[in-house]
Motif scaffolding. Sequence first.
Motif: not given
Length: 299
Positions: A148-149, A151-152, A246, A248-249
């Motif tokens: 989900g992010a 950090e995963d 997803r 990445v920021d």
Amino acid sequence: MSVTSTVLHWPMENATGEPPAAADLTVDGSNILLDLHGDPTRARLVVFSDGNHHMALEESLQAFLRLHLECEDVFYATTPPRIVVEALASGVLSSGNLRLRCAAHVFISPDEVLATLHRRGLVGVPAPFMRSDGLALLYRRENPAGVGAAEDLLRADLRLALSNPSTESASFSVYERAVLAVARRAGEDVEAVRRRLHGESVLKSRVIHHREIPALIAADRADLSLVYRHLALRYTRIFPDVFAHRVVDGALLDDGCISHYHAAAVGDAGPYGRQLLEFLRSETVARIYRSHGLASPPS
């Protein structure tokens, strides 16, 4: 949630849009050649390119052929820079028992690769025409690992797959830089994360990560990867039942996480190379690349 191993059935890719010949040797998973495109016996233009933007290059070459029907075909390779650099120097490409002697008219690659080739006198003056535009997490659509992010990427319980630091150093350096940025933001031991990325606990592609990484995830050998955003977009478009991604920021990423693609003539560029180099800098190509998640270079 159980995940079924899936073999990816890649779509046909070439500059002419022609279907496979009746005498087709392709068998997904065992006998397949994905990154040499077209008919070298009739093509009047040969392009050697890095492979990460192959989907946008294909569409651009199709548009170029519509303007230059007399070119007949474009034979083009879309491999990691290491391979096409060697082919440029030797004049030979091979896969399995197939051996092709061919000379490029146009060479496309990340800027630092082309700068080196220009210093060696192997290509003309490089010119920028496109760049990558971010990174993304790639994982199975069912998402059994709960990705989900960003950090995963640091989770020890996930099977992470990345490009190979030896055979695809250009892309690996981009991904490594991004993962280490995530580690710094999360307060993790950056050097420990670096060692893990280079170690055996992270699965690596062998030669061509833009084909092998999605295959590893589809086969349930990996849970997660970090890839260019335009690659993740490609996979979820052509395999919507297999993959999700997803983005990445962007605040995590610096310029070292962006690849700048340049193009240069080889020798006299043949009968159509100069026209292609001009076309690559056109608004038509810029629109095509934007549609695939890439961006034009700063003017």
